[in-house]
Design a protein around this motif. Structure first.
Motif, PDB file in Angstrom:
ATOM      1  N   GLY A 143       8.566  -6.880  -9.448  1.00 47.95           N
ATOM      2  CA  GLY A 143       9.331  -6.500  -8.246  1.00 47.95           C
ATOM      3  C   GLY A 143       8.418  -5.873  -7.203  1.00 47.95           C
ATOM      4  O   GLY A 143       8.388  -6.294  -6.039  1.00 47.95           O
ATOM      5  N   VAL A 144       7.656  -4.880  -7.624  1.00 48.21           N
ATOM      6  CA  VAL A 144       6.732  -4.224  -6.687  1.00 48.21           C
ATOM      7  C   VAL A 144       5.703  -5.241  -6.206  1.00 48.21           C
ATOM      8  O   VAL A 144       5.365  -5.309  -5.017  1.00 48.21           O
ATOM      9  N   HIS A 145       5.241  -6.059  -7.122  1.00 49.77           N
ATOM     10  CA  HIS A 145       4.230  -7.073  -6.790  1.00 49.77           C
ATOM     11  C   HIS A 145       4.735  -8.013  -5.681  1.00 49.77           C
ATOM     12  O   HIS A 145       4.046  -8.261  -4.705  1.00 49.77           O
ATOM     13  N   HIS A 146       5.957  -8.517  -5.872  1.00 48.15           N
ATOM     14  CA  HIS A 146       6.524  -9.441  -4.875  1.00 48.15           C
ATOM     15  C   HIS A 146       6.652  -8.762  -3.503  1.00 48.15           C
ATOM     16  O   HIS A 146       6.502  -9.401  -2.467  1.00 48.15           O
ATOM     17  N   GLY A 147       6.960  -7.470  -3.509  1.00 50.94           N
ATOM     18  CA  GLY A 147       7.168  -6.760  -2.235  1.00 50.94           C
ATOM     19  C   GLY A 147       5.880  -6.438  -1.519  1.00 50.94           C
ATOM     20  O   GLY A 147       5.837  -6.355  -0.285  1.00 50.94           O
ATOM     21  N   ALA A 148       4.823  -6.238  -2.299  1.00 50.38           N
ATOM     22  CA  ALA A 148       3.541  -5.884  -1.672  1.00 50.38           C
ATOM     23  C   ALA A 148       2.981  -7.075  -0.895  1.00 50.38           C
ATOM     24  O   ALA A 148       2.277  -6.897   0.101  1.00 50.38           O
ATOM     25  N   GLY A 149       3.331  -8.293  -1.359  1.00 51.68           N
ATOM     26  CA  GLY A 149       2.822  -9.518  -0.729  1.00 51.68           C
ATOM     27  C   GLY A 149       3.060  -9.558   0.773  1.00 51.68           C
ATOM     28  O   GLY A 149       2.103  -9.537   1.555  1.00 51.68           O
ATOM     29  N   PRO A 150       4.332  -9.588   1.206  1.00 50.01           N
ATOM     30  CA  PRO A 150       4.575  -9.692   2.643  1.00 50.01           C
ATOM     31  C   PRO A 150       4.042  -8.512   3.454  1.00 50.01           C
ATOM     32  O   PRO A 150       3.791  -8.648   4.651  1.00 50.01           O
ATOM     33  N   LEU A 151       3.842  -7.360   2.799  1.00 53.75           N
ATOM     34  CA  LEU A 151       3.301  -6.211   3.542  1.00 53.75           C
ATOM     35  C   LEU A 151       1.804  -6.370   3.777  1.00 53.75           C
ATOM     36  O   LEU A 151       1.234  -5.740   4.660  1.00 53.75           O
TER      37      LEU A 151
END
Ligand code: DLL
Length: 439
Positions: A143-151
């Motif tokens: 979950g955190v991994h997926h969110g860090a991508g677009p940031l």
């Protein structure tokens, strides 16, 4: 920075319009595509066309964890299996696991809401996120991994455990953000102390902690020990994983990504919907999930909703940090108590360590014996039993005064209570009772 300015600072009326539109689509989809929902709607005498306003949602039946288990593994899929690109399950320690299936769009939705959450805590592309939530079926790591991508932030996918390496990498990679369970962060501070590492020499600015209940005073303890600002993040596998809600810089309540997760608070006994500000069980309807969308899912988590003009600029509804889970609520001599309330009191008592466990046993057929085990600072665990007795009495009296209950307090030596790499086990229930809320 607000990641999605348009949605996160939307006017209430506009948000409701968006939610209603998505809700209408959702009820039609699940009615057509998921036989489980068709039957449930038919049994309740409700048709998709009956949902004309947001309030009409109360006509729809709830979905429970028990039903998710009964439909294991694919009974709740609302799309072809070919379209599922990722699967997660809850840990399944208490029975059949529950399954969440994600389509490509669901995964984008997850990235979006997680990016919003990370940004709430001040994260951006300049940050290095040391992600110690477990990678795997548990939703924390990915979950955190997926969110860090677009940031555009740098992720260190270190996963859970290996505490010495965690501390080493924190220094070597100059991590600025930590993502763990709150209990593990305290364990990490303990190991750092043993190795002589001073958190003040690190680059950490924020910790994003969740996946288990923790209290405001635990936050004070963590912020002091790790020298960072600690934020609360909430979510559950069934709904998406982490990313349902998160605290912003104000650290007063968690902004819910309500355009995708429609929240309600209900009376857990009667199912009646409660107004904002009233405490009860949190229920979510997913507004946008394609894989395993859920209608009025009973989380068993206890909190309340509120709206306030938040100085961060977001207008989304907030939930108070969780009091706990329905299943964890202790009923002691008629008083309802959550472990987090006990923790909140404990954290303010000097000379104790932030490690505790609640052991419940039933000696006779009616009486529950509740023992609170608390670690005491090394220096106090001497032969001077008088000092220990003073601490013991202080804890006992504070509990009695603030919660109105009398607990047996047992002081134990430092590092004797099991440390957790994932979710801490705060309550050990040795009673042989049927589990509450299994259905
Ligand atoms: O714990 C998802 C998650 C991962 C949330 C990382 C935050 C960070 P589950 O394993 O399905 O999913 O467990 C969900 O954990 O219903 C709550 O009872 C509890 N929980 C999650 N976040 C919090 C929190 C993940 N911030 C269950 N405070 C939920 C208190 C929490 N309890």
């Amino acid at each position: 920075m607000i990641y999605n300015q348009k949605v996160e600072s939307m006017k209430k009326g506009e948000m409701e319009k968006l939610q209603l539109e998505r809700l209408k689509n959702l009820v039609h989809t699940v009615y057509e595509k998921v036989p489980f929902y068709k039957k449930k709607f038919d049994d309740a005498g409700v048709k998709p066309g009956d949902i004309r306003t947001l309030e009409d949602i109360s006509k729809l039946p709830f979905t429970t964890k028990g039903e998710m288990r009964e439909t294991y593994p694919y009974g709740l899929l609302a799309c072809d299996l070919d379209n599922i690109v990722e699967i997660h399950t809850s840990s399944g320690t208490t029975g059949t696991p529950v399954v969440a299936g994600y389509t490509e769009n669901d995964r984008s939705l997850w990235s979006e809401v997680m990016a919003r959450c990370l940004a709430m805590t001040g994260a951006d592309k300049t940050d290095t996120i040391q992600n110690a939530y477990g990678y795997g079926l548990f939703t924390g790591g990915l979950g955190v991994h997926h969110g860090a991508g677009p940031l555009g932030a740098t992720v260190i996918p270190i996963s859970s455990g290996n505490t010495k390496k965690q501390l080493q990498y924190m220094q070597d990679f100059r991590s600025t953000i930590l993502t763990y369970t709150p209990s593990y962060s305290l364990f990490m501070a303990e190991v750092a102390g043993e190795t002589g590492l001073d958190f003040r020499t690190l680059n950490l600015k924020a910790g994003i902690f969740g996946a288990e209940p923790w209290s405001d005073n635990m936050r004070v303890e963590i912020e002091k020990k790790l020298n960072l600002k600690a934020f609360d993040i909430y979510g559950l596998t069934e709904i998406i994983g982490p990313g349902v809600s998160c605290e912003c810089e104000v650290q007063n309540g968690l902004h819910i990504n309500e355009d995708f997760f429609y929240p309600e608070i209900i009376n857990p006994e009667t199912g009646e919907v409660l107004p904002e500000g009233e405490k009860g069980e949190l229920v979510f309807t997913t507004l946008g999930r394609e894989g395993t969308p859920l209608i009025r899912y009973r989380t068993r988590d206890i909190t309340w909703l509120f709206r306030e003009k938040c100085s961060c600029g977001r207008t989304t509804v907030k939930m108070h940090r969780l009091l706990g889970r329905n299943d964890d609520m202790l009923i002691l001599k008629g008083v309802n108590v959550f472990p987090s309330q006990i923790e909140n009191i404990l954290m303010k008592i000097e000379n104790t360590e932030p490690h505790y466990q609640i052991i419940i046993d039933r000696k006779s057929s009616h009486l529950d014996n509740v023992e609170l085990q608390v670690e005491v600072e090394e220096s106090f665990f001497s032969d001077e039993t008088k000092d220990l007795e003073i601490i013991r009495k202080k804890i006992h009296n504070e509990m009695k005064q603030q919660l109105g209950i009398s607990l047996n307090i047992k002081l134990v030596e430092p590092k004797t209570i099991e440390r957790s790499m994932g979710k801490a086990r705060r309550v050990i229930d040795k009673r042989d009772l049927p589990k509450a809320g299994e259905k």
